[in-house]
Design an enzyme around this catalytic site. Structure first.
Site, PDB file in Angstrom:
ATOM      1  N   VAL A  99      -8.452  -8.934   1.919  1.00  0.00           N
ATOM      2  CA  VAL A  99      -8.149  -8.986   0.479  1.00  0.00           C
ATOM      3  C   VAL A  99      -6.671  -9.283   0.266  1.00  0.00           C
ATOM      4  O   VAL A  99      -6.298 -10.053  -0.626  1.00  0.00           O
ATOM      5  CB  VAL A  99      -8.551  -7.659  -0.199  1.00  0.00           C
ATOM      6  CG1 VAL A  99      -8.166  -7.674  -1.677  1.00  0.00           C
ATOM      7  CG2 VAL A  99     -10.051  -7.404  -0.050  1.00  0.00           C
TER       8      VAL A  99
ATOM      9  N   HIS B 201     -15.911 -13.788   7.321  1.00  0.00           N
ATOM     10  CA  HIS B 201     -15.843 -12.935   8.506  1.00  0.00           C
ATOM     11  C   HIS B 201     -16.640 -13.549   9.652  1.00  0.00           C
ATOM     12  O   HIS B 201     -16.884 -12.875  10.664  1.00  0.00           O
ATOM     13  CB  HIS B 201     -16.441 -11.553   8.210  1.00  0.00           C
ATOM     14  CG  HIS B 201     -15.629 -10.691   7.297  1.00  0.00           C
ATOM     15  ND1 HIS B 201     -14.257 -10.643   7.338  1.00  0.00           N
ATOM     16  CD2 HIS B 201     -16.016  -9.810   6.336  1.00  0.00           C
ATOM     17  CE1 HIS B 201     -13.825  -9.777   6.425  1.00  0.00           C
ATOM     18  NE2 HIS B 201     -14.866  -9.265   5.817  1.00  0.00           N
TER      19      HIS B 201
ATOM     20  N   ARG C 118      -5.932  -7.726  13.378  1.00  0.00           N
ATOM     21  CA  ARG C 118      -5.276  -6.438  13.198  1.00  0.00           C
ATOM     22  C   ARG C 118      -5.565  -5.526  14.392  1.00  0.00           C
ATOM     23  O   ARG C 118      -6.615  -5.613  15.018  1.00  0.00           O
ATOM     24  CB  ARG C 118      -5.818  -5.782  11.914  1.00  0.00           C
ATOM     25  CG  ARG C 118      -5.157  -4.480  11.516  1.00  0.00           C
ATOM     26  CD  ARG C 118      -5.852  -3.893  10.297  1.00  0.00           C
ATOM     27  NE  ARG C 118      -5.136  -2.751   9.744  1.00  0.00           N
ATOM     28  CZ  ARG C 118      -5.579  -1.999   8.747  1.00  0.00           C
ATOM     29  NH1 ARG C 118      -6.751  -2.267   8.184  1.00  0.00           N
ATOM     30  NH2 ARG C 118      -4.868  -0.982   8.294  1.00  0.00           N
TER      31      ARG C 118
ATOM     32  N   SER D 160     -10.175   2.109   9.241  1.00  0.00           N
ATOM     33  CA  SER D 160     -10.357   1.563   7.898  1.00  0.00           C
ATOM     34  C   SER D 160     -11.834   1.281   7.624  1.00  0.00           C
ATOM     35  O   SER D 160     -12.345   1.544   6.532  1.00  0.00           O
ATOM     36  CB  SER D 160      -9.538   0.283   7.741  1.00  0.00           C
ATOM     37  OG  SER D 160      -9.672  -0.252   6.441  1.00  0.00           O
TER      38      SER D 160
ATOM     39  N   TYR E 222      -1.800  -8.669  11.033  1.00  0.00           N
ATOM     40  CA  TYR E 222      -1.619  -7.744   9.918  1.00  0.00           C
ATOM     41  C   TYR E 222      -0.268  -7.047  10.044  1.00  0.00           C
ATOM     42  O   TYR E 222       0.447  -6.858   9.054  1.00  0.00           O
ATOM     43  CB  TYR E 222      -2.756  -6.725   9.965  1.00  0.00           C
ATOM     44  CG  TYR E 222      -2.776  -5.704   8.865  1.00  0.00           C
ATOM     45  CD1 TYR E 222      -3.505  -5.930   7.700  1.00  0.00           C
ATOM     46  CD2 TYR E 222      -2.097  -4.487   8.983  1.00  0.00           C
ATOM     47  CE1 TYR E 222      -3.552  -4.974   6.689  1.00  0.00           C
ATOM     48  CE2 TYR E 222      -2.134  -3.536   7.987  1.00  0.00           C
ATOM     49  CZ  TYR E 222      -2.864  -3.783   6.835  1.00  0.00           C
ATOM     50  OH  TYR E 222      -2.905  -2.841   5.838  1.00  0.00           O
TER      51      TYR E 222
ATOM     52  N   PHE F 141       1.675  -4.255  -1.505  1.00  0.00           N
ATOM     53  CA  PHE F 141       0.546  -3.318  -1.574  1.00  0.00           C
ATOM     54  C   PHE F 141       0.489  -2.628  -2.941  1.00  0.00           C
ATOM     55  O   PHE F 141      -0.578  -2.539  -3.564  1.00  0.00           O
ATOM     56  CB  PHE F 141       0.671  -2.282  -0.460  1.00  0.00           C
ATOM     57  CG  PHE F 141      -0.519  -1.366  -0.368  1.00  0.00           C
ATOM     58  CD1 PHE F 141      -1.681  -1.778   0.264  1.00  0.00           C
ATOM     59  CD2 PHE F 141      -0.472  -0.099  -0.920  1.00  0.00           C
ATOM     60  CE1 PHE F 141      -2.786  -0.941   0.340  1.00  0.00           C
ATOM     61  CE2 PHE F 141      -1.570   0.746  -0.850  1.00  0.00           C
ATOM     62  CZ  PHE F 141      -2.728   0.325  -0.208  1.00  0.00           C
TER      63      PHE F 141
ATOM     64  N   MET G  97      -0.683  -5.012  -5.757  1.00  0.00           N
ATOM     65  CA  MET G  97      -2.097  -5.338  -5.662  1.00  0.00           C
ATOM     66  C   MET G  97      -2.988  -4.161  -6.038  1.00  0.00           C
ATOM     67  O   MET G  97      -4.060  -4.336  -6.607  1.00  0.00           O
ATOM     68  CB  MET G  97      -2.428  -5.831  -4.252  1.00  0.00           C
ATOM     69  CG  MET G  97      -1.894  -7.223  -3.968  1.00  0.00           C
ATOM     70  SD  MET G  97      -2.478  -7.849  -2.381  1.00  0.00           S
ATOM     71  CE  MET G  97      -4.254  -7.905  -2.641  1.00  0.00           C
TER      72      MET G  97
ATOM     73  N   LYS H 240      -4.713   2.363   2.212  1.00  0.00           N
ATOM     74  CA  LYS H 240      -3.343   2.774   2.513  1.00  0.00           C
ATOM     75  C   LYS H 240      -2.426   1.594   2.802  1.00  0.00           C
ATOM     76  O   LYS H 240      -1.254   1.621   2.458  1.00  0.00           O
ATOM     77  CB  LYS H 240      -3.319   3.736   3.703  1.00  0.00           C
ATOM     78  CG  LYS H 240      -3.868   5.124   3.403  1.00  0.00           C
ATOM     79  CD  LYS H 240      -3.665   6.037   4.614  1.00  0.00           C
ATOM     80  CE  LYS H 240      -4.142   7.446   4.345  1.00  0.00           C
ATOM     81  NZ  LYS H 240      -3.935   8.326   5.528  1.00  0.00           N
TER      82      LYS H 240
END
Length: 300
Positions: free
Chosen positions: A56, A107, A129, A137, A192, A228, A231, A257
């Site tokens: 995202v 994906h 990541r 996550s 990431y 972050f 968003m 987070k």
């Protein structure tokens, strides 16, 4: 939650197609197979990630870059419409009618993507990541599935994750296969962790790959709107519009987070060591090093 109950719940949530698991309510075997025959334009941009790898966030970054900080009037269009999913087109976006440059999200593993990409048409931005942070996550994400009676613990979920029995399949296979076949595509690998560490440098790196020259003001705008905090406060960027019948509502939307190293807050030393053993077995010979902390350098 007992193993048999977990397996039964998973059967309702997802189906397997050519080695990958998909969300039953959002796609089908036919939809996924049709993607291979999609006609790719030279100007197309594809964002590819394994789930929970900053998808995202990178949708926002790429959309801002391609639209020069939303100078083209896209600020009130949600990210799912700006960068529609190939395999989960729940907004029913007509791909062929979209003006160029088109931006897509997926994906999918390399072998289920449009075949034209292997002719090096279009460009792929692949974000990977640290897998421990992906796992944690994803664990929190699975808790929010409205159709899944989720009571399993992190160790039970780790068993699903390391065996690839989650939506999107195996993290190890996904990252390994895309890296191994990178020469077949016009692709840029971004981590990431490098985006968290220095967002501006990551934005400039992506701009260069996309041959998109932005002035200083536009770059500042992209970076500012892709932080972050910004968003989290932007419902169009944070999937707060996502149907609650699919994913239970959260005050943070899809963003939780946005940090590096969150796995340390939930995984025990024993669990971490168990994961490290699997990682070495599956990825030890691959020339990729992931940052487990921000003071480490990652390489792709």
């Amino acid at each position: 939650m007992e193993r048999d109950a977990i397996e039964e719940a998973l059967k309702k949530l997802m189906f397997e197609h050519k080695g990958i698991y998909f969300e039953t309510r959002l796609t089908s075997h036919q939809i996924v197979d049709a993607i291979e025959h999609m006609e790719v334009r030279e100007s197309d941009v594809f964002l590819v990630t394994y789930p929970k790898s900053g998808t995202v966030w990178t949708q926002q970054i790429l959309s801002l870059i391609l639209n020069e900080g939303h100078r083209n009037g896209t600020e009130h269009i949600d990210n799912m419409t700006r960068a529609p999913w190939l395999e989960y087109n729940i907004a029913n976006v007509n791909f062929s009618n979209r003006p160029s440059p088109r931006l897509f999200t997926s994906h999918l593993p390399y072998y289920l993507m449009p075949r034209d990409l292997m002719l090096k048409k279009g460009k792929i931005v692949y974000v990977c990541r640290n897998p421990k942070d992906c796992l944690v996550s994803y664990y929190h994400f699975y808790k929010r599935f409205s159709s899944f009676n989720f009571t399993m613990n992190i160790e039970q979920f780790m068993d699903l994750f390391t065996s690839g029995r989650v939506l999107g399949g195996s993290w190890f296979d996904h990252v390994r296969d895309w890296n191994t076949h990178k020469d077949e595509f016009n692709i840029l690998f971004v981590t990431y962790e490098e985006m968290v560490k220095d967002l501006r440098s990551a934005v400039l790196k992506i701009c260069k790959f996309l041959d998109k020259s932005l002035d200083v003001k536009a770059v500042d705008m992209v970076v500012g709107k892709a932080t972050f905090k910004t968003m989290k406060d932007d419902p169009d960027a944070n999937y707060t519009f996502y149907p609650t019948k699919l994913i239970e509502a959260s005050e943070n939307g899809f963003l939780r987070k946005g940090i590096v190293g969150d796995w340390k807050t939930i995984m025990t030393v024993t669990q971490s060591e168990m994961f490290d053993k699997v990682y070495r077995e599956k990825m030890g010979d691959l020339p990729i090093k992931f940052s487990w902390d921000l003071d480490e350098e990652s390489t792709t």
